[in-house]
Design a protein around this motif. Structure first.
Motif, PDB file in Angstrom:
ATOM      1  N   ARG A 158       5.280 -15.750  27.048  1.00  0.00           N
ATOM      2  CA  ARG A 158       6.419 -15.954  28.324  1.00  0.00           C
ATOM      3  C   ARG A 158       7.220 -14.533  28.369  1.00  0.00           C
ATOM      4  NH1 ARG A 158       5.383 -20.963  29.556  1.00  0.00           N
ATOM      5  NH2 ARG A 158       4.593 -22.212  27.877  1.00  0.00           N
ATOM      6  N   VAL A 159       6.596 -13.568  28.259  1.00  0.00           N
ATOM      7  CA  VAL A 159       7.227 -12.152  28.655  1.00  0.00           C
ATOM      8  C   VAL A 159       6.690 -11.781  29.966  1.00  0.00           C
ATOM      9  CG1 VAL A 159       7.454  -9.974  27.930  1.00  0.00           C
ATOM     10  CG2 VAL A 159       7.891 -11.872  26.300  1.00  0.00           C
ATOM     11  N   THR A 160       7.325 -11.419  30.817  1.00  0.00           N
ATOM     12  CA  THR A 160       6.889 -10.861  32.204  1.00  0.00           C
ATOM     13  C   THR A 160       7.736  -9.273  32.103  1.00  0.00           C
ATOM     14  OG1 THR A 160       8.381 -11.925  33.473  1.00  0.00           O
ATOM     15  CG2 THR A 160       6.523 -12.734  33.553  1.00  0.00           C
ATOM     16  N   TYR A 161       7.080  -8.452  32.902  1.00  0.00           N
ATOM     17  CA  TYR A 161       7.771  -7.141  32.949  1.00  0.00           C
ATOM     18  C   TYR A 161       7.222  -6.165  33.914  1.00  0.00           C
ATOM     19  CZ  TYR A 161       3.516  -5.730  30.466  1.00  0.00           C
ATOM     20  OH  TYR A 161       2.044  -5.506  30.130  1.00  0.00           O
ATOM     21  N   GLU A 162       7.565  -5.117  34.387  1.00  0.00           N
ATOM     22  CA  GLU A 162       7.148  -4.070  35.291  1.00  0.00           C
ATOM     23  C   GLU A 162       7.315  -2.720  34.624  1.00  0.00           C
ATOM     24  OE1 GLU A 162       4.774  -2.855  37.428  1.00  0.00           O
ATOM     25  OE2 GLU A 162       5.438  -4.809  38.869  1.00  0.00           O
ATOM     26  N   VAL A 163       6.440  -1.934  34.645  1.00  0.00           N
ATOM     27  CA  VAL A 163       6.532  -0.500  34.155  1.00  0.00           C
ATOM     28  C   VAL A 163       6.706   0.594  35.193  1.00  0.00           C
ATOM     29  CG1 VAL A 163       5.578   1.073  32.512  1.00  0.00           C
ATOM     30  CG2 VAL A 163       5.280  -1.451  32.265  1.00  0.00           C
ATOM     31  N   GLY A 164       7.266   1.302  34.918  1.00  0.00           N
ATOM     32  CA  GLY A 164       7.555   2.785  35.805  1.00  0.00           C
ATOM     33  C   GLY A 164       7.439   4.085  35.187  1.00  0.00           C
ATOM     34  N   ASP A 165       7.756   5.263  35.808  1.00  0.00           N
ATOM     35  CA  ASP A 165       7.513   6.374  35.074  1.00  0.00           C
ATOM     36  C   ASP A 165       8.428   6.759  33.697  1.00  0.00           C
ATOM     37  OD1 ASP A 165       5.647   7.082  36.883  1.00  0.00           O
ATOM     38  OD2 ASP A 165       7.078   8.204  38.181  1.00  0.00           O
ATOM     39  N   SER A 166       9.608   5.916  33.716  1.00  0.00           N
ATOM     40  CA  SER A 166      10.518   6.012  32.662  1.00  0.00           C
ATOM     41  C   SER A 166      10.525   4.707  31.681  1.00  0.00           C
ATOM     42  CB  SER A 166      11.845   6.108  33.273  1.00  0.00           C
ATOM     43  OG  SER A 166      12.233   7.159  34.235  1.00  0.00           O
ATOM     44  N   ARG A 240      20.742   4.262  26.270  1.00  0.00           N
ATOM     45  CA  ARG A 240      19.669   5.375  26.703  1.00  0.00           C
ATOM     46  C   ARG A 240      18.279   4.425  27.010  1.00  0.00           C
ATOM     47  NH1 ARG A 240      19.331   9.805  22.020  1.00  0.00           N
ATOM     48  NH2 ARG A 240      17.444  10.279  23.610  1.00  0.00           N
ATOM     49  N   SER A 241      18.097   3.491  26.411  1.00  0.00           N
ATOM     50  CA  SER A 241      16.713   2.706  26.589  1.00  0.00           C
ATOM     51  C   SER A 241      16.995   1.251  26.709  1.00  0.00           C
ATOM     52  CB  SER A 241      15.901   2.897  25.445  1.00  0.00           C
ATOM     53  OG  SER A 241      15.622   4.115  25.126  1.00  0.00           O
ATOM     54  N   MET A 242      16.374   0.677  27.393  1.00  0.00           N
ATOM     55  CA  MET A 242      16.264  -0.961  27.573  1.00  0.00           C
ATOM     56  C   MET A 242      15.884  -1.525  26.164  1.00  0.00           C
ATOM     57  SD  MET A 242      13.969  -3.685  30.067  1.00  0.00           S
ATOM     58  CE  MET A 242      14.310  -2.720  31.318  1.00  0.00           C
ATOM     59  N   PRO A 243      16.728  -2.386  25.420  1.00  0.00           N
ATOM     60  CA  PRO A 243      16.544  -2.986  24.379  1.00  0.00           C
ATOM     61  C   PRO A 243      15.404  -4.001  24.148  1.00  0.00           C
ATOM     62  CG  PRO A 243      18.233  -4.038  25.479  1.00  0.00           C
ATOM     63  CD  PRO A 243      17.738  -3.039  26.371  1.00  0.00           C
ATOM     64  N   ILE A 244      14.138  -3.532  24.848  1.00  0.00           N
ATOM     65  CA  ILE A 244      13.007  -4.419  24.689  1.00  0.00           C
ATOM     66  C   ILE A 244      11.918  -3.663  24.280  1.00  0.00           C
ATOM     67  CG2 ILE A 244      11.630  -5.944  26.082  1.00  0.00           C
ATOM     68  CD1 ILE A 244      14.432  -7.328  25.809  1.00  0.00           C
ATOM     69  N   LEU A 245      11.099  -4.119  23.390  1.00  0.00           N
ATOM     70  CA  LEU A 245       9.675  -3.430  22.998  1.00  0.00           C
ATOM     71  C   LEU A 245       8.735  -4.454  23.449  1.00  0.00           C
ATOM     72  CD1 LEU A 245      10.653  -1.787  19.684  1.00  0.00           C
ATOM     73  CD2 LEU A 245      10.358  -0.610  21.737  1.00  0.00           C
ATOM     74  N   ILE A 246       7.745  -4.045  23.863  1.00  0.00           N
ATOM     75  CA  ILE A 246       6.558  -4.741  24.358  1.00  0.00           C
ATOM     76  C   ILE A 246       5.570  -3.864  24.061  1.00  0.00           C
ATOM     77  CG2 ILE A 246       5.049  -6.034  25.969  1.00  0.00           C
ATOM     78  CD1 ILE A 246       7.732  -6.151  27.649  1.00  0.00           C
ATOM     79  N   ILE A 247       4.348  -4.078  23.166  1.00  0.00           N
ATOM     80  CA  ILE A 247       3.278  -3.196  22.647  1.00  0.00           C
ATOM     81  C   ILE A 247       2.123  -4.250  22.583  1.00  0.00           C
ATOM     82  CG2 ILE A 247       2.428  -1.675  20.760  1.00  0.00           C
ATOM     83  CD1 ILE A 247       5.321  -1.042  20.072  1.00  0.00           C
ATOM     84  N   PRO A 248       1.042  -3.620  23.372  1.00  0.00           N
ATOM     85  CA  PRO A 248      -0.284  -4.490  22.945  1.00  0.00           C
ATOM     86  C   PRO A 248      -0.939  -3.939  21.631  1.00  0.00           C
ATOM     87  CG  PRO A 248      -0.684  -2.842  24.417  1.00  0.00           C
ATOM     88  CD  PRO A 248       0.842  -2.738  24.082  1.00  0.00           C
TER      89      PRO A 248
END
Length: 456
Positions: A158-166, A240-248
């Motif tokens: 149920r998680v969606t996301y978009e990744v950028g350089d940071s 300093r960081s988004m409080p979300i971790l998503i790791i495959p």
């Protein structure tokens, strides 16, 4: 962002991740021991009959349970490393930070249990095994009740996301709650029902989306919506960081196929990756054998009779029963039906052996016990299954510790720690100045496998 814009962004990403979500749904069906989409395809190709027996092996489920048991009992150590100039002793500083993170995860688990949820580690292990991903949200804040460690494992399905350089640009987590619970939590009335009209008998709960977005350097916003209704207005946070971790789970890096299309389906894969298809074929062969045995056991008797023979409408296998027939005028025989082909049995056994190769080894202890060489070979086989999940969990917990430290520093929060170490109660306090000291955080998980325990 408006609720409509968030909803549109999340739904577009869900369509992009559809192949991955379909794979997760099929794996969950295997875990639940129900037919998956692959099983339906094999049924069609092998011309399954309506009277066929369906057999679904419990091998994948029991293997998953075995891996979960090993990982849940794994020893986890949070290790802090600091530079120690000549003559300085940093052991007290190191111990203080290690106790801080242990305390944080303990208090977070207490909070989760009070919310009738699993402890963080148990949820993450299940996600790593069945989903092939781990995801979570980590918030630390001060309240009237003290410091709150608000951690939550998120279902990667149920998680969606978009990744950028940071890193993460935005993330949306969709979860489901009863309408009354949503209105009580957010004190907002929900008009209608996002999944069906009121009174239409729909059992689906309204969907809630917890949406985080990067607004700029050290700036993130959070909005919570349900359908087109804003449950929690956009709130900006200095972090300093988004409080979300998503790791495959590390099965392979991201790749693009020959058609220049991202292959996201197996990027981060479950325990079932190497045996998913062959287990479905094994299930089908076992079902064919069981269906044949059922038909063979229920074949009718053939009554060969002449003009003077007796016509029989049924037979009986009740003890002491008697059937009266005229001598030489009736002959009962089983209808001709061949036994199952030896080729089918051989293929079924071969498929079963291929499935077992992708699972934790089943060590049989005997008298005399197996040799140490055998245990070493067995451990190598088990490491292929356990190591990717152990690395995933180690990275995840190390990332969580980093987020905890960043938020405590940013909000200048002091934490009073209480605990027991070596059967002795202790109290200490960690202030932001303690976290400012240069340090490196690593997390090590050591799995105690059943075959390793035999050496003790």
């Amino acid at each position: 962002m408006e609720a409509d814009d968030i909803l549109k962004q999340v739904e577009e990403k869900e369509r992009e991740f559809d192949a991955r979500y379909t794979r997760m749904d099929d794996d969950y069906a295997s875990w639940k021991l129900i037919p998956s989409a692959l099983d339906a395809t094999l049924d069609y190709k092998t011309r399954k009959h309506a009277s066929d027996i369906d057999i679904i092996s419990n091998d994948l489920r029991t293997n998953c349970d075995d891996v979960q048991a090993v990982l849940s009992s794994a020893d986890m150590q949070i290790l802090i490393s600091m530079a120690e100039p000549m003559g300085e002793d940093k052991r007290s500083d190191i111990s203080k930070l290690e106790r801080l993170f242990d305390y944080a995860f303990k208090k977070a688990d207490e909070r989760l249990v009070n919310q009738v949820e699993l402890p963080l580690k148990d949820s993450l292990i299940w996600h790593a095994c069945v989903r092939g991903w781990t995801a979570g949200r980590f918030l630390v804040y001060q309240s009237n009740d003290g410091v709150i460690f608000d951690f939550k494992a998120m279902d990667p399905r149920r998680v969606t996301y978009e990744v950028g350089d940071s890193g993460l640009m935005w993330s949306g987590y969709k979860f489901f709650r009863p309408k009354a619970a949503i209105e009580a939590t957010y004190r907002v009335s929900i008009d209608g029902h996002p999944y069906g009209k009121p009174g239409d008998g729909s059992k689906k709960k309204p969907a809630v989306i917890d949406y985080w977005k990067r607004e700029g350097e050290n700036s993130y916003s959070n909005t919570v919506i349900s359908g087109n209704t804003v449950l929690k207005p956009t709130t900006k946070h200095k972090m300093r960081s988004m409080p979300i971790l998503i790791i495959p789970v590390a099965t392979r890096p991201p790749v693009v196929d020959s058609s220049e299309t991202d292959e996201i389906e197996q990027y981060g894969d479950s325990l079932f990756a190497s045996i998913r298809d062959i287990n479905g074929m094994h299930n089908r062969f076992v079902s064919i054998v069981a269906s044949h045995a059922n038909r063979l056991a229920r074949q009718p008797m053939i009554n060969y009779k002449d003009d003077q023979g007796t016509e029989l409408t049924s037979t009986t296998n009740v003890p002491d029963a008697i059937i009266n027939l005229s001598m030489q005028h009736n002959r009962l025989e089983h209808s001709p039906m061949p036994e199952i082909s030896p080729t089918v049995i051989s293929l079924m056994n071969w498929l079963g052996s291929r499935v077992r190769r992708g699972m934790l080894p089943d060590v049989q202890t005997g008298d005399p016990p197996p040799s140490g060489t055998l245990y070493n070979l067995v451990q190598e086989q088990g490491n292929k299954i356990l190591n990717p999940r152990i690395r995933n969990l180690s990275l995840f917990y190390a990332g969580a510790c980093r987020l905890i430290a960043e938020q405590l520093l940013e909000d200048k929060i002091k934490v009073k720690i209480q605990g027991v170490e070596k059967q002795k109660y202790y109290e200490t306090q960690v202030a932001p100045v303690d976290l400012k000291k240069p340090h490196v955080i690593t997390v090590e998980l050591t799995a105690r496998t059943p075959w390793a325990q035999l050496d003790v």
